[in-house]
Design an enzyme around this catalytic site. Structure first.
Site, PDB file in Angstrom:
ATOM      1  N   GLU A   1     -10.507  -3.301   0.092  1.00  0.00           N
ATOM      2  CA  GLU A   1     -10.625  -2.936   1.499  1.00  0.00           C
ATOM      3  C   GLU A   1     -11.897  -2.130   1.724  1.00  0.00           C
ATOM      4  OE1 GLU A   1      -7.507  -1.542   4.918  1.00  0.00           O
ATOM      5  OE2 GLU A   1      -7.295  -0.612   2.953  1.00  0.00           O
TER       6      GLU A   1
ATOM      7  N   HIS B   1      -5.501  -1.297  -1.144  1.00  0.00           N
ATOM      8  CA  HIS B   1      -5.714  -0.505   0.069  1.00  0.00           C
ATOM      9  C   HIS B   1      -6.685   0.637  -0.238  1.00  0.00           C
ATOM     10  CE1 HIS B   1      -4.529   3.363   2.004  1.00  0.00           C
ATOM     11  NE2 HIS B   1      -4.521   2.650   3.119  1.00  0.00           N
TER      12      HIS B   1
ATOM     13  N   GLU C   1       0.816  -1.219   0.000  1.00  0.00           N
ATOM     14  CA  GLU C   1       0.000   0.000   0.000  1.00  0.00           C
ATOM     15  C   GLU C   1       0.847   1.267   0.000  1.00  0.00           C
ATOM     16  OE1 GLU C   1      -1.397   1.413   4.273  1.00  0.00           O
ATOM     17  OE2 GLU C   1      -1.898  -0.689   3.976  1.00  0.00           O
TER      18      GLU C   1
ATOM     19  N   ASP D   1      -2.452   0.770  -3.919  1.00  0.00           N
ATOM     20  CA  ASP D   1      -3.667   1.595  -3.980  1.00  0.00           C
ATOM     21  C   ASP D   1      -3.570   2.511  -5.196  1.00  0.00           C
ATOM     22  OD1 ASP D   1      -5.686   3.491  -3.651  1.00  0.00           O
ATOM     23  OD2 ASP D   1      -5.397   3.659  -1.477  1.00  0.00           O
TER      24      ASP D   1
END
Length: 388
Positions: free
Chosen positions: A340, A321, A264, A291
């Protein structure tokens, strides 16, 4: 299609919570609105973007470098042969005259604008982003639902084991089967008590619990914790040491037989490639968490996906993420392993559409054109105020 105006601002997402490394008392994020000359229902079509949690707003880079380049681009230089937005060309414009390396907050600024451009382009075509992406970068048959896990379990002043358990029960009541908690912000004995308290809520099933260190451990501590938690059979052991300490990650992977998750805080193709080359990750059990909103956007994330395929990794081993709508669309379109979710934190930016329903840790997507920020009322109010 032509960009007519760009608006930039900042929204606070602060909280009293902390993980093993930082607290969120002053956390904020950048937001942008990109207005086009395409008119629908008497109004210009506008694309919105923001940066994910964990990195602060990047307004200075946006105002001084990224946005001026976009606005000053030659007519047609951002478009494909059909006159639509060419995201790779726009990315090149934003990165013009930038040296390689040193990705830092620059990747955040570009990611914010990249998100807004994808929101804009899919709105112009009248399609939700996941369908727009699947047609261009997938197989044209996106996933109908996406696996999601509930991230929480932060440290907070006065938070007891009972409070932690109640938080996790709340996630279960919302439809999540898998949850995540923070570790590394207390000593090992206390963290083991916290882990066991959550496993009790999960009917004794440790495979439904992920733990996240947020990069805090040195090698000896990482191995000590690994030995202690391995018997629990956890969902994964996340971001164990510094994100660029590939040797640490590889050494832990040699000794810890359970699943590891990380990535992440890697913000480029080059860093992700080094993780795969030198980080010891195992494509049969470990998870990549890059991410897109923080790592130069979807254009760069597509390059990362190509690299992973070349190294024998399935897209299903990627779970981004961030817990936001952008990654949710990407997960469905590119057939990732999931996304997530932050049911209780990082508002108003975090989370999915207001009417999203989680069932057995899976959530569907809206048919709203674009990313669907318009279906998230509190956040859309903030975004709309940028250009009202």
């Amino acid at each position: 299609m032509k960009i007519t105006n760009v608006y930039e601002g900042v929204v606070p997402i602060s909280s009293s919570i902390r993980n093993a490394w930082i607290d969120f008392s002053s956390m904020d994020c950048s937001i942008v609105a990109i207005e086009s000359d395409v008119i629908r229902d008497g109004k210009p079509v506008v694309g919105y973007g923001f940066n994910s949690n964990g990195r602060y707003s990047a307004g200075e880079i946006l105002r001084r470098r990224v946005l001026p380049r976009l606005l000053e681009a030659e007519p047609g230089s951002l478009l494909d042969e059909q006159g639509g937005l060419d995201h790779a060309k726009a990315w090149d414009v934003m990165m013009n005259n930038e040296k390689p390396g040193g990705h830092g907050e620059r990747s955040v600024a570009v990611g914010v604008v990249d998100m807004a451009l994808f929101d804009l382009a899919s709105k112009i075509e009248g399609k939700p982003l996941y369908r727009y992406l699947s047609e261009r970068h997938g197989d044209g048959q996106p996933d109908d639902t996406v696996f999601v896990y509930a991230a929480g379990g932060y440290y907070a002043p006065g938070k007891t084991l009972t409070d932690l358990q109640d938080e996790m029960r709340g996630f279960l009541d919302l439809g999540y089967d898998v949850v995540k908690m923070k570790i590394g912000g207390a000593d090992l004995a206390e963290d083991l008590r916290r882990i066991e308290a959550v496993i009790d809520v999960l009917d004794g099933d440790g495979s439904r619990l992920a733990v996240d260190v947020n990069g805090r451990f040195d090698l000896n501590t990482a191995l000590e914790y690994g030995r202690a938690i391995e018997p629990y059979g956890l969902f994964w052991y996340e971001e164990i040491g510094d994100p660029l300490d590939y040797h640490l990650n590889a050494t832990v992977a040699e000794h810890y037989t359970g699943s590891i998750a990380t990535g992440e805080n890697l913000f480029s193709l080059q860093d992700a490639r080094n993780l795969i080359r030198y980080g010891g990750l195992r494509p049969d059990r470990d998870t990549i968490q890059v991410d897109p909103a923080l790592s130069y956007g979807l254009v760069e994330y597509l390059r990362i996906q190509d690299m992973l395929r070349q190294h024998g990794w399935s897209s299903r081993r990627c779970i981004p993420h961030g817990g936001h709508q952008f990654s949710l669309h990407i997960a469905a379109a590119l057939k990732l392993g999931g996304n997530e979710s932050y049911p209780g934190e990082f508002q108003p930016t975090g989370g999915f559409a207001d009417d999203a329903v989680v069932e057995k840790s899976r959530v569907g997507l809206t048919d709203t054109p674009g990313i669907g920020f318009e279906s998230k009322a509190a956040f859309y109010k903030v975004l709309r105020a940028l250009h009202s």
